[in-house]
Design a protein around this motif. Structure first.
Motif, PDB file in Angstrom:
ATOM      1  N   SER A   1       0.806  -1.236   0.000  1.00 38.42           N
ATOM      2  CA  SER A   1       0.000   0.000   0.000  1.00 38.42           C
ATOM      3  C   SER A   1       0.836   1.282   0.000  1.00 38.42           C
ATOM      4  CB  SER A   1      -0.972   0.001   1.185  1.00 38.42           C
ATOM      5  OG  SER A   1      -0.220  -0.063   2.371  1.00 38.42           O
ATOM      6  N   SER A   2       2.136   1.197   0.290  1.00 36.18           N
ATOM      7  CA  SER A   2       2.991   2.399   0.250  1.00 36.18           C
ATOM      8  C   SER A   2       3.642   2.600  -1.113  1.00 36.18           C
ATOM      9  CB  SER A   2       4.114   2.290   1.293  1.00 36.18           C
ATOM     10  OG  SER A   2       3.562   2.087   2.551  1.00 36.18           O
ATOM     11  N   VAL A   3       3.369   1.695  -2.050  1.00 40.59           N
ATOM     12  CA  VAL A   3       4.025   1.773  -3.363  1.00 40.59           C
ATOM     13  C   VAL A   3       2.984   1.902  -4.466  1.00 40.59           C
ATOM     14  CG1 VAL A   3       5.617   0.652  -4.978  1.00 40.59           C
ATOM     15  CG2 VAL A   3       5.926   0.319  -2.506  1.00 40.59           C
ATOM     16  N   TYR A   4       3.125   2.939  -5.285  1.00 42.61           N
ATOM     17  CA  TYR A   4       2.250   3.171  -6.431  1.00 42.61           C
ATOM     18  C   TYR A   4       3.073   2.944  -7.704  1.00 42.61           C
ATOM     19  CZ  TYR A   4      -1.039   5.329  -3.178  1.00 42.61           C
ATOM     20  OH  TYR A   4      -1.912   5.544  -2.149  1.00 42.61           O
ATOM     21  N   ALA A   5       2.417   2.669  -8.816  1.00 39.14           N
ATOM     22  CA  ALA A   5       3.149   2.547 -10.094  1.00 39.14           C
ATOM     23  C   ALA A   5       2.353   3.271 -11.167  1.00 39.14           C
ATOM     24  CB  ALA A   5       3.357   1.086 -10.467  1.00 39.14           C
ATOM     25  N   ILE A   6       3.075   3.963 -12.062  1.00 38.48           N
ATOM     26  CA  ILE A   6       2.450   4.776 -13.116  1.00 38.48           C
ATOM     27  C   ILE A   6       3.216   4.618 -14.428  1.00 38.48           C
ATOM     28  CG2 ILE A   6       1.504   6.484 -11.502  1.00 38.48           C
ATOM     29  CD1 ILE A   6       3.898   8.278 -11.988  1.00 38.48           C
ATOM     30  N   GLY A   7       2.556   4.980 -15.529  1.00 39.20           N
ATOM     31  CA  GLY A   7       3.234   4.959 -16.834  1.00 39.20           C
ATOM     32  C   GLY A   7       3.413   3.554 -17.392  1.00 39.20           C
ATOM     33  N   ASP A   8       4.425   3.400 -18.241  1.00 41.00           N
ATOM     34  CA  ASP A   8       4.647   2.146 -18.970  1.00 41.00           C
ATOM     35  C   ASP A   8       4.778   0.919 -18.054  1.00 41.00           C
ATOM     36  OD1 ASP A   8       4.748   3.640 -21.298  1.00 41.00           O
ATOM     37  OD2 ASP A   8       6.773   3.004 -21.877  1.00 41.00           O
ATOM     38  N   VAL A   9       5.241   1.138 -16.822  1.00 43.77           N
ATOM     39  CA  VAL A   9       5.535   0.001 -15.935  1.00 43.77           C
ATOM     40  C   VAL A   9       4.293  -0.502 -15.198  1.00 43.77           C
ATOM     41  CG1 VAL A   9       6.134   1.242 -13.783  1.00 43.77           C
ATOM     42  CG2 VAL A   9       7.415  -0.810 -14.416  1.00 43.77           C
ATOM     43  N   ALA A  10       3.195   0.264 -15.254  1.00 42.08           N
ATOM     44  CA  ALA A  10       2.005  -0.079 -14.454  1.00 42.08           C
ATOM     45  C   ALA A  10       0.995  -0.892 -15.258  1.00 42.08           C
ATOM     46  CB  ALA A  10       1.344   1.219 -13.975  1.00 42.08           C
ATOM     47  N   ALA A  11       0.500  -1.953 -14.641  1.00 43.38           N
ATOM     48  CA  ALA A  11      -0.611  -2.721 -15.229  1.00 43.38           C
ATOM     49  C   ALA A  11      -1.840  -2.371 -14.400  1.00 43.38           C
ATOM     50  CB  ALA A  11      -0.316  -4.217 -15.171  1.00 43.38           C
ATOM     51  N   PHE A  12      -2.769  -1.627 -15.002  1.00 43.77           N
ATOM     52  CA  PHE A  12      -3.885  -1.088 -14.215  1.00 43.77           C
ATOM     53  C   PHE A  12      -5.239  -1.546 -14.786  1.00 43.77           C
ATOM     54  CE2 PHE A  12      -2.849   2.128 -17.419  1.00 43.77           C
ATOM     55  CZ  PHE A  12      -4.102   2.461 -17.939  1.00 43.77           C
ATOM     56  N   PRO A  13      -6.296  -1.512 -13.960  1.00 44.07           N
ATOM     57  CA  PRO A  13      -7.598  -1.939 -14.477  1.00 44.07           C
ATOM     58  C   PRO A  13      -8.166  -0.904 -15.449  1.00 44.07           C
ATOM     59  CG  PRO A  13      -7.701  -1.518 -12.075  1.00 44.07           C
ATOM     60  CD  PRO A  13      -6.337  -1.109 -12.536  1.00 44.07           C
ATOM     61  N   VAL A  14      -8.408  -1.326 -16.675  1.00 42.80           N
ATOM     62  CA  VAL A  14      -9.051  -0.434 -17.653  1.00 42.80           C
ATOM     63  C   VAL A  14     -10.549  -0.741 -17.553  1.00 42.80           C
ATOM     64  CG1 VAL A  14      -9.244   0.248 -20.077  1.00 42.80           C
ATOM     65  CG2 VAL A  14      -7.009  -0.365 -19.122  1.00 42.80           C
ATOM     66  N   LYS A  15     -11.256   0.168 -16.884  1.00 45.93           N
ATOM     67  CA  LYS A  15     -12.668  -0.067 -16.558  1.00 45.93           C
ATOM     68  C   LYS A  15     -13.483  -0.434 -17.793  1.00 45.93           C
ATOM     69  CE  LYS A  15     -14.031   2.472 -12.458  1.00 45.93           C
ATOM     70  NZ  LYS A  15     -14.888   3.583 -11.999  1.00 45.93           N
ATOM     71  N   ALA A  16     -13.267   0.345 -18.888  1.00 48.39           N
ATOM     72  CA  ALA A  16     -14.071   0.154 -20.097  1.00 48.39           C
ATOM     73  C   ALA A  16     -13.912  -1.264 -20.655  1.00 48.39           C
ATOM     74  CB  ALA A  16     -13.661   1.171 -21.146  1.00 48.39           C
ATOM     75  N   PHE A  17     -12.765  -1.903 -20.451  1.00 46.62           N
ATOM     76  CA  PHE A  17     -12.535  -3.251 -20.989  1.00 46.62           C
ATOM     77  C   PHE A  17     -12.783  -4.325 -19.937  1.00 46.62           C
ATOM     78  CE2 PHE A  17      -8.877  -1.204 -23.635  1.00 46.62           C
ATOM     79  CZ  PHE A  17      -9.803  -0.476 -24.360  1.00 46.62           C
ATOM     80  N   GLY A  18     -12.925  -3.911 -18.669  1.00 48.36           N
ATOM     81  CA  GLY A  18     -13.127  -4.876 -17.596  1.00 48.36           C
ATOM     82  C   GLY A  18     -11.917  -5.771 -17.404  1.00 48.36           C
ATOM     83  N   GLU A  19     -10.727  -5.281 -17.726  1.00 47.42           N
ATOM     84  CA  GLU A  19      -9.519  -6.099 -17.497  1.00 47.42           C
ATOM     85  C   GLU A  19      -8.291  -5.229 -17.247  1.00 47.42           C
ATOM     86  OE1 GLU A  19      -9.416  -8.332 -21.244  1.00 47.42           O
ATOM     87  OE2 GLU A  19      -7.664  -7.150 -21.773  1.00 47.42           O
ATOM     88  N   THR A  20      -7.269  -5.886 -16.714  1.00 51.05           N
ATOM     89  CA  THR A  20      -6.022  -5.183 -16.425  1.00 51.05           C
ATOM     90  C   THR A  20      -5.192  -5.100 -17.696  1.00 51.05           C
ATOM     91  OG1 THR A  20      -6.019  -5.907 -14.146  1.00 51.05           O
ATOM     92  CG2 THR A  20      -3.879  -5.344 -15.078  1.00 51.05           C
ATOM     93  N   ARG A  21      -4.674  -3.897 -17.989  1.00 49.39           N
ATOM     94  CA  ARG A  21      -3.812  -3.729 -19.163  1.00 49.39           C
ATOM     95  C   ARG A  21      -2.590  -2.896 -18.778  1.00 49.39           C
ATOM     96  NH1 ARG A  21      -7.097  -3.454 -24.588  1.00 49.39           N
ATOM     97  NH2 ARG A  21      -8.547  -5.135 -24.144  1.00 49.39           N
ATOM     98  N   ARG A  22      -1.535  -3.079 -19.560  1.00 43.51           N
ATOM     99  CA  ARG A  22      -0.355  -2.222 -19.432  1.00 43.51           C
ATOM    100  C   ARG A  22      -0.237  -1.476 -20.747  1.00 43.51           C
ATOM    101  NH1 ARG A  22       4.394  -2.140 -20.670  1.00 43.51           N
ATOM    102  NH2 ARG A  22       4.320  -4.166 -21.709  1.00 43.51           N
TER     103      ARG A  22
END
Ligand code: FAD
Ligand code: NAD
Ligand code: ISD
Length: 426
Positions: free
Chosen positions: A289-310
């Motif tokens: 919980s103390s570590v966030y990731a952003i940009g090319d290195v982050a795999a995040f939930p893309v709500k519109a697709f209902g899945e995690t993408r990088r």
């Protein structure tokens, strides 16, 4: 020996620059934020490296394209960081991270501790050696990820005016570098394994438009094959490119763009990874919980697709950075990141934008032999993706809005008939 900060951004690229601006907008105090980057310069707009930076005249050079000019925001020079009390630790790599102790160990031997860490380490260019071919170190073989690579590419280009280049890879780097090489009056052959260029995004029909345009500018294509080896002269310079299909090409220079790998190495075994990146939730927060990731290195939930993408694009780096800082500084006011994927490119006088996803059936519109055309992707009865070449600002905004709305599409023939008008009036 070491220093302690409330917030540390690891990496000094696009996402780091936009995160810094957002921290200042949200009222970060002097001395609280530190950015550590192994690049020797403050964050800059990386997209400029394959476009304005490679122009033969009036080429873009720092400090003109420091972040955040790409989004028409303030230009953050080293002076700006100083004035806002942000510690910029440049030319310094982080060689290990301990997320339990909340510390980073730099290549200079310093331990930097944090309360909150934002990982913005981006990605590295894949090397030919990873595909079993040696020669990446030759003086006339170029990759393009950072400013040092871009300076090297310019020098190599200038060393062979009117010469022959082979560009390996039919993706974004390949397409944009070929255009820049041609503008610099270099003869180019483009080699890639797929049946058409930009295979990750373009349909064969869209790819054909760009390939025909490139051919009209003198570009030669060798498709469906890969490099098998290089020939070298006695100084170790590459003089020939041997392809697996038996083709031999003599060259003065080579540009390689065969994809990237996210820089996750420091966190393997410490954070959950997915899709090759650091898995984060809708607040861009990792499994720690103390570590966030952003940009090319982050795999995040893309709500519109209902899945995690990088995603490997600048808009996603900018917006994920902004959202992570809001989630950290104003958690009670910040909802989940709801991002519509957006990609674009500019080559020669051409310019396209794409929003959404490339799944389902494709409906084309416009004049594919002219200067403006587009396509829609329809999946499960809804518009999920839109592409447009040669649009105006308003037209690009319209396809973005239409894709975000995901309107129901009952009649594909009617959608084809309406074409761009559908997006403009939806
Ligand atoms: P980066 O911008 O790559 O930044 C990562 C930073 O972290 C770098 O400074 C790196 O040196 C540093 N770093 C990594 N590991 C360490 C470590 N251990 N210690 C210290 N520092 C470290 N996208 C588009 O949408 N449109 C475009 O037109 C476009 N053009 C592009 C042109 C080029 C030539 C390239 C290379 C990319 C382009 N992109 C484009 C992609 C876009 O630039 C990236 O998606 C974006 O830069 C990602 O931002 P980031 O901050 O995640 O990573
Ligand atoms: P890419 O993923 O766009 O394309 C990689 C290409 O490499 C493939 O299309 C394929 O043709 C080729 N390839 C794969 N394996 C190969 C092999 N064994 N031999 C020869 N060719 C092979 O990656 P890229 O073009 O290297 O771009 C690097 C990164 O930079 C990407 O993240 C990209 O999104 C980013 N970038 C984006 C833009 C933009 O959005 N306009 C512009 C430049 C760079
Ligand atoms: O988004 C971009 C882009 O395509 C660039 O070339 O940011 C840069 C800057 O606009 C360059 O100044």
């Amino acid at each position: 020996m070491g220093r302690a900060f409330v917030y540390v951004i690891l990496g000094g690229g696009v996402a780091a620059g936009y995160a810094a601006l957002e921290f200042v907008k949200k009222g970060v105090s002097h001395g609280e934020l530190c950015i550590i980057s192994d690049e020797p310069v403050a964050p800059y707009e990386r997209p400029a490296l394959s476009k304005g930076f490679l122009l033969p005249e009036a080429a873009a050079r720092l400090p003109s394209f420091h972040t955040c000019v790409g989004a028409n925001e303030e230009r953050l020079t080293p002076k700006w960081y100083k004035e806002h009390g942000i510690e910029l630790v440049l030319g310094t790599g982080v060689k290990s991270a301990d997320v339990k102790r909340k510390t980073l160990l730099t290549t200079t031997g310093e331990t930097i501790s944090y309360k909150i860490l934002i990982v913005a380490t981006g990605a590295r260019a894949l090397k030919l050696e990873e595909f079993g071919v040696s020669g990446s170190d030759a003086e006339n073989v170029c990759y393009l990820r950072d400013i040092a690579d871009a300076n090297r590419l310019v020098n190599v280009m200038q060393s062979c005016p009117g010469g022959n280049a082979v560009v390996i890879g039919g993706g974004y780097i390949g397409m944009e570098c070929v255009a820049s090489l041609v503008i610099n009056k270099i003869n180019v052959t483009m080699v890639f394994p797929e049946a058409h260029c930009m295979a990750r995004l373009f349909t064969p029909k869209i790819a054909n438009y760009y390939e025909e345009y490139y051919k009209s500018r003198g570009v030669n294509f060798v498709k469906g094959t890969v490099l098998s080896s290089f020939d070298f002269d006695s100084n170790g310079k590459v003089t020939g490119v041997d392809l697996r299909d038996g083709t031999k090409l003599s060259v003065d220079m080579v540009v390689v763009g065969i994809g990237i790998r996210p820089n996750t190495g420091l966190f393997e075994g410490q954070l959950t990874l997915e899709k090759g990146g650091i898995k984060v939730n809708g607040m861009l927060q990792s499994s720690n919980s103390s570590v966030y990731a952003i940009g090319d290195v982050a795999a995040f939930p893309v709500k519109a697709f209902g899945e995690t993408r990088r995603l490997e694009h600048v808009d996603s780096a900018r917006k994920s950075a902004k959202h992570a800082v809001a989630a950290i500084m104003e958690p009670e006011k910040t909802g989940e990141f709801d991002y519509l994927p957006f990609f674009y490119s500019r080559v020669f006088t051409l310019s396209w934008q794409f929003y959404g996803d490339t799944v389902g059936e494709v409906v084309y519109y416009g004049d594919m032999s002219g200067s403006a055309f587009g396509a829609y992707w329809i999946s499960k009865g809804h518009l999920v993706g839109a592409f447009l070449e040669g649009g105006t600002k308003e037209e690009y905004e319209a396809i973005a809005k239409a894709t975000r709305l995901r309107p129901e599409i009952e009649d594909l023939t009617e959608l084809e008939r309406q074409g761009l008008k559908f997006a403009v009036t939806v």
